[in-house]
Design an enzyme around this catalytic site. Structure first.
Site, PDB file in Angstrom:
ATOM      1  CG  ASN A  77      -1.716   1.263   1.365  1.00  0.00           C
ATOM      2  OD1 ASN A  77      -1.856   2.008   0.395  1.00  0.00           O
ATOM      3  ND2 ASN A  77      -2.268   1.518   2.548  1.00  0.00           N
ATOM      4  CG  HIS A 118      -5.896   1.659   4.893  1.00  0.00           C
ATOM      5  ND1 HIS A 118      -5.459   2.715   5.664  1.00  0.00           N
ATOM      6  CD2 HIS A 118      -4.860   0.802   4.793  1.00  0.00           C
ATOM      7  CE1 HIS A 118      -4.187   2.498   6.002  1.00  0.00           C
ATOM      8  NE2 HIS A 118      -3.805   1.338   5.485  1.00  0.00           N
ATOM      9  CB  SER A 121       4.996  -1.426  12.064  1.00  0.00           C
ATOM     10  OG  SER A 121       4.491  -0.112  12.274  1.00  0.00           O
ATOM     11  N   GLY A 158       2.146   2.353  10.724  1.00  0.00           N
ATOM     12  CA  GLY A 158       3.079   3.469  10.602  1.00  0.00           C
ATOM     13  C   GLY A 158       3.725   3.890  11.911  1.00  0.00           C
ATOM     14  CD  GLU A 195      -3.205   5.561   6.397  1.00  0.00           C
ATOM     15  OE1 GLU A 195      -3.170   5.622   5.157  1.00  0.00           O
ATOM     16  OE2 GLU A 195      -2.297   5.018   7.074  1.00  0.00           O
ATOM     17  CE  LYS A 226       0.324   3.664   4.758  1.00  0.00           C
ATOM     18  NZ  LYS A 226      -0.081   3.759   6.139  1.00  0.00           N
ATOM     19  CD  GLU A 241      -3.475  -2.745   7.207  1.00  0.00           C
ATOM     20  OE1 GLU A 241      -2.330  -2.902   6.810  1.00  0.00           O
ATOM     21  OE2 GLU A 241      -4.179  -1.783   6.903  1.00  0.00           O
TER      22      GLU A 241
HETATM   23  C1  PEP Z   1      -0.838   0.184   5.802  1.00  0.00           C
HETATM   24  O1  PEP Z   1      -0.854   1.328   5.393  1.00  0.00           O
HETATM   25  O2  PEP Z   1      -1.727  -0.609   5.459  1.00  0.00           O
HETATM   26  C2  PEP Z   1       0.252  -0.232   6.692  1.00  0.00           C
HETATM   27  C3  PEP Z   1       0.196  -1.418   7.226  1.00  0.00           C
HETATM   28  O3  PEP Z   1       1.250   0.694   6.891  1.00  0.00           O
HETATM   29  P1  PEP Z   1       2.668   0.416   7.630  1.00  0.00           P
HETATM   30  O4  PEP Z   1       3.231  -0.861   7.050  1.00  0.00           O
HETATM   31  O5  PEP Z   1       3.486   1.602   7.264  1.00  0.00           O
HETATM   32  O6  PEP Z   1       2.404   0.285   9.069  1.00  0.00           O
END
Ligand code: PEP
Length: 249
Positions: free
Chosen positions: A9, A96, A213, A174, A98, A11, A168
């Site tokens: 992803n 997601h 992460s 992040g 966000e 973003k 997630e």
């Molecule tokens: C994501 O945006 O779905 C995600 C898991 O981000 P990160 O790996 O940066 O935590």
């Protein structure tokens, strides 16, 4: 054996030129592997370029990060599922964290987007996960299963089998914090049980991805956890070399 799924992803990063450069590096370093599915989720405006760069590698899929639930109409700034499909998308991220927490997307809207994606021939990746506060209050399972049920509510039993799910935890996205493999497994097992209740036998092979992460150091340990069938990766997927290492796990 179920294929492992590795989803990147990006973003709101990588414009068309950077996407082309990334894909050039990635295909040079990543040998075709029939035991895994790799999906890139670029910005919608970089999708066509990524798709073009993958012309010789059709096994590497691309997707959009969001869609509107209506197929067309007066929705300035939005992208519909049929338009995303026509532009070459195979997958769509839905719900997601966000989208939910920055843009206020509701469980019900996520459900409408999953149904719209399936209708247009996209495979939705339904994202679910609890916030830090919800986790501290012991609400993880309740929140995740509520999001799962709402996300799939408008797609019927067959729709369940047409999706992927990504767990997630919001507090892990992040932040450099990851769920322990044991905590991830506990939630993934609960998601699998709910999927079976919703979709019957068709839900047995629905991949459940972990995200939050993930990097090349922790990828293998997380993938070894019960019911973790793949990874959804944000930050660490932005560099072609790092992403190559993760997708080879
Ligand atoms: C994501 O945006 O779905 C995600 C898991 O981000 P990160 O790996 O940066 O935590």
């Amino acid at each position: 054996m179920m294929k492992r799924v590795f989803a990147a992803n990006w973003k709101m990063n990588h414009g068309p030129a950077e996407a082309a450069e990334f894909v050039r590096h990635f295909v040079a370093g990543f040998a075709p592997a029939s035991d895994r599915t790799v999906i890139l989720f670029p910005s919608a405006l970089a999708l066509a370029v990524a798709r073009e760069g993958l012309r010789a590698r059709p096994e590497i899929k691309v997707g959009v990060q969001n869609i509107h639930w209506e197929d067309r109409g007066a929705f300035t700034g939005e992208t519909s599922a049929p338009i995303a499909r026509a532009a070459g998308a195979d997958y769509v991220l839905v719900g997601h964290s966000e989208r939910r927490h920055v843009f206020g997307e509701t469980d019900e809207e996520a459900g409408k987007k999953v149904a719209a994606g399936i209708r247009a021939g996209l495979t939705p990746v339904l994202c679910v996960g609890e916030t830090a506060g919800e986790r501290e209050r012991g609400e993880t399972a309740a929140v995740v299963l509520r999001q799962l049920r709402s996300g799939l509510a408008q797609s019927g039993r067959t729709g369940v089998a047409a999706c992927l799910v990504a767990y997630e935890p919001v507090w892990a996205i992040g932040t450099g914090k990851t769920a322990t493999p044991r905590d991830a497994a506990e939630v993934h097992v609960a998601i699998r049980a709910e999927l079976r209740a919703l979709g019957g036998d068709g839900a047995v092979n629905v991949p459940i991805l972990y995200g939050g992460s993930v990097n090349q150091e922790n990828a293998a340990t997380l993938l070894a956890a019960d019911e973790v069938g793949g990874l959804l990766v944000g930050g660490a997927s932005l560099d072609a070399g790092r992403w190559c290492a993760i997708a080879r796990t």
